[in-house]
Design a protein around this motif. Structure first.
Motif, PDB file in Angstrom:
ATOM      1  N   LEU A 163       0.791  -1.227   0.000  1.00 46.51           N
ATOM      2  CA  LEU A 163       0.000   0.000   0.000  1.00 46.51           C
ATOM      3  C   LEU A 163       0.825   1.281   0.000  1.00 46.51           C
ATOM      4  O   LEU A 163       0.265   2.377   0.081  1.00 46.51           O
ATOM      5  CB  LEU A 163      -0.955  -0.016   1.195  1.00 46.51           C
ATOM      6  CG  LEU A 163      -1.888  -1.220   1.236  1.00 46.51           C
ATOM      7  CD1 LEU A 163      -2.777  -1.160   2.467  1.00 46.51           C
ATOM      8  CD2 LEU A 163      -2.725  -1.317  -0.023  1.00 46.51           C
ATOM      9  N   GLU A 164       2.120   1.169  -0.142  1.00 44.91           N
ATOM     10  CA  GLU A 164       2.979   2.352  -0.145  1.00 44.91           C
ATOM     11  C   GLU A 164       2.579   3.345  -1.231  1.00 44.91           C
ATOM     12  O   GLU A 164       2.607   4.548  -1.037  1.00 44.91           O
ATOM     13  CB  GLU A 164       4.433   1.922  -0.313  1.00 44.91           C
ATOM     14  CG  GLU A 164       5.423   3.015  -0.035  1.00 44.91           C
ATOM     15  CD  GLU A 164       6.843   2.480  -0.058  1.00 44.91           C
ATOM     16  OE1 GLU A 164       7.664   3.115  -0.738  1.00 44.91           O
ATOM     17  OE2 GLU A 164       7.115   1.451   0.568  1.00 44.91           O
ATOM     18  N   LYS A 165       2.182   2.838  -2.387  1.00 45.50           N
ATOM     19  CA  LYS A 165       1.809   3.705  -3.513  1.00 45.50           C
ATOM     20  C   LYS A 165       0.568   4.545  -3.220  1.00 45.50           C
ATOM     21  O   LYS A 165       0.327   5.551  -3.883  1.00 45.50           O
ATOM     22  CB  LYS A 165       1.562   2.875  -4.765  1.00 45.50           C
ATOM     23  CG  LYS A 165       2.815   2.346  -5.393  1.00 45.50           C
ATOM     24  CD  LYS A 165       3.124   3.197  -6.566  1.00 45.50           C
ATOM     25  CE  LYS A 165       4.308   2.631  -7.307  1.00 45.50           C
ATOM     26  NZ  LYS A 165       4.787   3.538  -8.291  1.00 45.50           N
ATOM     27  N   LEU A 166      -0.254   4.128  -2.250  1.00 42.79           N
ATOM     28  CA  LEU A 166      -1.436   4.922  -1.916  1.00 42.79           C
ATOM     29  C   LEU A 166      -1.040   6.288  -1.384  1.00 42.79           C
ATOM     30  O   LEU A 166      -1.858   7.210  -1.361  1.00 42.79           O
ATOM     31  CB  LEU A 166      -2.318   4.192  -0.908  1.00 42.79           C
ATOM     32  CG  LEU A 166      -3.050   2.963  -1.447  1.00 42.79           C
ATOM     33  CD1 LEU A 166      -3.861   2.313  -0.339  1.00 42.79           C
ATOM     34  CD2 LEU A 166      -3.937   3.308  -2.631  1.00 42.79           C
ATOM     35  N   GLY A 167       0.209   6.449  -0.986  1.00 42.45           N
ATOM     36  CA  GLY A 167       0.715   7.748  -0.558  1.00 42.45           C
ATOM     37  C   GLY A 167       0.579   8.796  -1.649  1.00 42.45           C
ATOM     38  O   GLY A 167       0.372   9.977  -1.359  1.00 42.45           O
ATOM     39  N   GLU A 168       0.684   8.375  -2.904  1.00 42.93           N
ATOM     40  CA  GLU A 168       0.503   9.307  -4.022  1.00 42.93           C
ATOM     41  C   GLU A 168      -0.900   9.915  -3.997  1.00 42.93           C
ATOM     42  O   GLU A 168      -1.074  11.101  -4.281  1.00 42.93           O
ATOM     43  CB  GLU A 168       0.708   8.584  -5.361  1.00 42.93           C
ATOM     44  CG  GLU A 168       2.122   8.134  -5.616  1.00 42.93           C
ATOM     45  CD  GLU A 168       2.245   7.365  -6.920  1.00 42.93           C
ATOM     46  OE1 GLU A 168       1.419   7.574  -7.848  1.00 42.93           O
ATOM     47  OE2 GLU A 168       3.182   6.547  -7.015  1.00 42.93           O
ATOM     48  N   ILE A 169      -1.883   9.102  -3.641  1.00 42.53           N
ATOM     49  CA  ILE A 169      -3.255   9.588  -3.579  1.00 42.53           C
ATOM     50  C   ILE A 169      -3.412  10.546  -2.403  1.00 42.53           C
ATOM     51  O   ILE A 169      -4.065  11.582  -2.530  1.00 42.53           O
ATOM     52  CB  ILE A 169      -4.231   8.407  -3.467  1.00 42.53           C
ATOM     53  CG1 ILE A 169      -4.159   7.594  -4.761  1.00 42.53           C
ATOM     54  CG2 ILE A 169      -5.647   8.889  -3.193  1.00 42.53           C
ATOM     55  CD1 ILE A 169      -4.847   6.279  -4.709  1.00 42.53           C
TER      56      ILE A 169
END
Length: 107
Positions: A70-76
């Motif tokens: 879920l690290e990429k959810l930081g972009e959101i």
């Protein structure tokens, strides 16, 4: 085709998949049982999630296990934050205008 995290969360089925695998690692069959669609359709969603970097699939023997990354959810979160600031500022200004209007009304 290059995919991004926004494409991943655009679909409600993919959001549900993320929710399921964020709590536990599931094999593909266990995951597919949660949806009223064919296993190939679920696999297409898994492929998109994997390409977007939100899902890792690990092979163990004949099974494929899915777990969330879920690290990429930081972009959101970053994207939403800029709009949160905008709306907070706008709503604060609206509140001030309404209070001023209320204070200027004849009693």
């Amino acid at each position: 085709m290059r995919r991004d995290v926004f494409q991943a969360i655009a679909d409600p089925t993919r959001r549900d998949i993320i929710g399921l695998v964020s709590h536990q690692t599931l094999n593909v069959n266990e995951l597919a049982e949660n949806f009223d669609m064919s296993r190939p359709a679920v696999s297409k969603h898994l492929k998109i999630l994997r390409e977007c970097g939100l899902l890792k699939i690990q092979k163990k023997g004949r099974e494929r296990y899915c777990h969330a990354d879920l690290e990429k959810l930081g972009e959101i979160a970053i994207w939403v934050h800029q709009y949160r600031r905008f709306w907070n500022t706008s709503l604060d200004k609206l509140e001030e205008a309404l209070k001023e209007d209320q204070n200027n009304k004849p009693q």
